[in-house]
Scaffold this active site. Sequence first.
Site, PDB file in Angstrom:
ATOM      1  N   LYS B  78       0.842  -1.206   0.000  1.00  0.00           N
ATOM      2  CA  LYS B  78       0.000   0.000   0.000  1.00  0.00           C
ATOM      3  C   LYS B  78       0.877   1.255   0.000  1.00  0.00           C
ATOM      4  CE  LYS B  78      -3.927   1.938   2.636  1.00  0.00           C
ATOM      5  NZ  LYS B  78      -4.808   1.754   3.798  1.00  0.00           N
ATOM      6  N   SER B 153      -9.795   1.764   3.256  1.00  0.00           N
ATOM      7  CA  SER B 153      -8.944   2.535   2.370  1.00  0.00           C
ATOM      8  C   SER B 153      -7.942   1.709   1.553  1.00  0.00           C
ATOM      9  CB  SER B 153      -8.150   3.549   3.183  1.00  0.00           C
ATOM     10  OG  SER B 153      -7.276   2.891   4.091  1.00  0.00           O
ATOM     11  N   SER B 177      -9.754  -0.795   7.354  1.00  0.00           N
ATOM     12  CA  SER B 177      -9.234  -0.451   6.018  1.00  0.00           C
ATOM     13  C   SER B 177      -8.637  -1.591   5.215  1.00  0.00           C
ATOM     14  CB  SER B 177      -8.190   0.654   6.143  1.00  0.00           C
ATOM     15  OG  SER B 177      -8.824   1.887   6.295  1.00  0.00           O
TER      16      SER B 177
END
Lengths: 89, 476
Positions: B78, B153, B177
């Site tokens: 990420k 997210s 997330s």
Amino acid sequence: MFNSNDARRLTDLSRLELSEKELERMTAELERATSRAKKVFENEGTQPISDSVTVSMLREDNIEIFKDPKSLLENLQTKNNLFVSKRVV
Amino acid sequence: MKELLKKSSLKQLSQGLITKEYTSVELTGVSLSLAKEDKTNSFITLCSEKALAKAEECDKKLAQKMGGVLCGIPLAVKDNLCTKGVKTTCASKMLENFIPPYSATAVERLEEADSVIIGKTNMDEFAMGSSSKTSYFGKILNPHNNSFVAGGSSGGSAAAVASGICPASLGSDTGGSIRQPASFCGVTAIKPTYGVVSRHGLIAFASSLDQIGIAARTAEDCAIILSAIAGKDGKDMTCTAVKTEYEKDLEISLKEKTVGIPQELLLGVDEDVLNAFWGGIELFKALGCNIKPISLPFNKFASTVYSVISSAEAASNLARYDGVRYGHRAEGGETFEDSIKKTRGKGFGFEVKRRIMLGNFVLSDDNFEGYYKRAISLRQKIKELYSSAFNECDVIINPTAPTAAFPVADGILNEYSEAADVLTLPVNLAGLPSVTTTCGYEKNGLPIGLSITAPAFCDKKALSFAHNFENVRGGF
């Protein structure tokens, strides 16, 4: 009640520059967020939070939907196979 | 080769590398080409050259029968995890051109285990969001149906695994997330106990809630990666867990184990999700588990507590972005203060600014007692409720999200996205480990996940339950 003056003060405190349009939207968003928080925190301790929850809400009826794990498995496996081969972009 | 990558687990791919069915260079090449063709917008940066050079190194090691299970495996990270020499943007204009001088501990450990980092995945800006629509680099689409969101997210990390680009990826989890997008994209994910994985090099959002998580095709793959990245780190004093082999002995008998189902966390959940959830519970019953209704009556206040605490911490953490030391700097500004305001005003998206302002509101003198202190005491109450619930059961299972993925066309702040984390965020407030895995599909073919939560530092227990469940469920 959160208003545009509060929002202006907070933009200064947060070292942010907002356009008038953004400020208007931000005021509405923060009014919503703070009034909800206030309501939640005021109620806490004065009334049981889960007073509306009953065991019947566990939806025991739904437990019966998949009585036969074998058919469920077949269903899942078919869909999972689809997922790894065809569904993926 | 593409089909192989899409269909295989990390463990299976590793076997293929060891038995020389293919090389890491071949595998990485396919992974990179799938990432380039990707229509879901899962990646912000691809590290093609670096990845292929690393793959070549791995092939040499494999030829000498060296290297562990992760050797030569293409993985994604990420974009809020620092990677030395590779852009780390946090999906924000503020860090659009930021190249960190060091790597996050978790990334370093993956590299030490000889995995190949193919790129940095797209996400909600500064990990703030449940839809992956707040990214400065464009929204992420659900691989199952491009009209729906990937969740957030860590939407890019989940979508990359679901699309078959790589078998696993690192994400982060502050309020769900990694678990919520994993549920929306039909993959498995773990948010470890707070303190199991070092947060050093994870760009901070809310430090008391943030934890690095893993998305993969199976719970076993999550366990393999967790073994590589977990364990004490001198650079993060909150990271206290000793190194464990999480993938070892995952297969346990679940006979007579008790699964607690929190009745309050089923309220307001979509019917399709409930049907799939109860189907999953049937499988646990078939595995010999006892199902016990339990009560976790924090459903009406947990999301507010989360919102207050996470915003307060975000306001403090994001105060460092002033355009002076690093990051975006806006033109103009007559004074030093003006320049900072312009930089932050232009560098952050609306959602980030909203959370900073809310955070400063609850931390201000007038509101500190009424909001922030109240939230902190309720957070303690949530921890206590979980603690007493675990006296009655081994694990707690609930749907991961109240709905399946919602349409991309909806606004960023809407009833779906606001509710999307309501079932995952209590776990972050209590610092517990939780694993999500797919338990079915709704009528449009979008996946649905269930979450298995265990007591603190019992990450292996949550993974074991998920692994045994996946064994009888089949497929991935």
